[in-house]
Enzyme design. Structure first.
Site, PDB file in Angstrom:
ATOM      1  N   GLY A   1      -3.019  -1.893  -7.179  1.00  0.00           N
ATOM      2  CA  GLY A   1      -1.896  -2.822  -7.322  1.00  0.00           C
ATOM      3  C   GLY A   1      -2.151  -3.839  -8.419  1.00  0.00           C
TER       4      GLY A   1
ATOM      5  N   HIS B   1       0.841  -1.199   0.000  1.00  0.00           N
ATOM      6  CA  HIS B   1       0.000   0.000   0.000  1.00  0.00           C
ATOM      7  C   HIS B   1       0.884   1.261   0.000  1.00  0.00           C
ATOM      8  CE1 HIS B   1      -2.963  -2.822   2.064  1.00  0.00           C
ATOM      9  NE2 HIS B   1      -3.645  -2.390   1.028  1.00  0.00           N
TER      10      HIS B   1
ATOM     11  N   LYS C   1      -1.138  -6.797  -8.283  1.00  0.00           N
ATOM     12  CA  LYS C   1      -1.318  -8.135  -7.686  1.00  0.00           C
ATOM     13  C   LYS C   1      -2.747  -8.611  -7.948  1.00  0.00           C
ATOM     14  CE  LYS C   1      -2.052  -8.950  -3.356  1.00  0.00           C
ATOM     15  NZ  LYS C   1      -3.101  -9.894  -2.948  1.00  0.00           N
TER      16      LYS C   1
END
Ligand code: PAF
Length: 283
Positions: A147, A37, A149
């Site tokens: 992100g 983050h 991910k």
């Protein structure tokens, strides 16, 4: 840094800041912040004048029996980390502020949400796009950072932004990893030491896949076979999916003849973990 829980209060403040010509960047989060983050926040800080983060564990993106109730929460710790990262405003509403009684409007992106996580979490992305659309309407950012991910989430949000004509630049940031390669995630907190050790195999398997691909292997079955072997050797990991998909439409590929994402989701103990790697053909 201001911490605001009311929608009206954040809207009034943002309206003023926008009238002053400030560029607003937003990092939406569910809290329990980690270095992944922080890298999104740093990018938000670099690109905008005012950095807003939202901290909201969004009930509509959790299915029945999933971990909504036990999802890790620590607002005091998050505030300290956010302050250090240069956040100007934390928006942390409660669930009733976002979904008042008799709430009944949802945003559904169709095709790109059907495969991958959409197969085992059929209502997940509807929850994500609904809350992100609401956050966009409330915070009115010029830029929003996510992100990579959560690759499918990023593709889905980009699609929603195109389809609904949001005038917001979506920025995707590379996955932040622990020293041993495990992708950072708030859910890593669920892992006990043997599970944490086994989880290292995820990134190891992605690297092996990348190696195979770079040395000329294009057959999806062969690449995935190797990935499965590495993960299975740990003995305690249950695979939800391991797939190679076209990065644009997230449809399954048989041969990697275009830019593709190798994406996986597994269960290790109580934690559902996801990770991915983009495979780029040289020409
Ligand atoms: O990626 C997340 O943490 C969440 O899905 C998001 C984007 C904050 C929406 O709740």
């Amino acid at each position: 840094m201001r911490v605001i829980t009311s929608i009206t209060e954040v809207q009034v403040l943002i309206e003023k800041l926008r009238r002053e010509g400030k560029i607003i960047s937003l990092v939406p989060t569910m809290g329990y912040l980690h270095q992944g983050h922080v890298s999104l926040m740093k990018e938000g800080k670099r690109r905008g004048d005012v950095l807003v983060i939202s901290i909201f564990v969004n009930p509509t993106q959790f299915g029945t029996g999933e971990d909504y109730d036990v999802y890790p929460r620590d607002l005091e710790r998050d505030k300290k980390l956010a302050e250090r990262a240069g956040v100007d405003i934390i928006f942390s509403p409660n669930a009733l502020e976002i979904y008042p009684r008799a709430y009944q409007t949802y945003v559904q992106v169709e095709e790109v949400t059907k495969n991958l996580c959409g197969l085992s979490r059929p209502t997940h992305f509807r929850g994500v796009t609904t809350v992100v659309a609401k956050l966009f309407n409330i915070v009115k950012p010029h830029i929003a950072i996510f992100g990579e991910k959560d690759f499918q989430q990023l593709v889905t949000i980009r699609q929603m932004v195109r389809d609904l004509n949001y005038d917001i630049e979506i920025v995707g940031m590379p996955t932040h990893r622990e020293e041993d390669g495990l992708a950072m995630s708030s859910r890593n907190a669920y892992l006990n030491p043997p599970e944490r050790k086994a989880a290292r195999s995820l990134y190891r398997s992605l690297l092996r896949a990348s190696e195979l691909f770079t040395s000329g292997e294009q057959q999806v079955e062969k690449i995935i076979g190797e990935v499965k072997k590495i993960i299975a050797s740990e003995g305690i990991i249950t695979v939800d999916y391991i797939k190679i998909c076209d990065t644009e439409n997230l449809q399954d590929l048989i041969v990697v003849d275009r830019e593709a994402v190798l994406a996986l989701a597994v269960k290790v103990g109580k934690a559902r973990l996801i990770d991915n790697l983009v495979l780029k053909p040289l020409h």
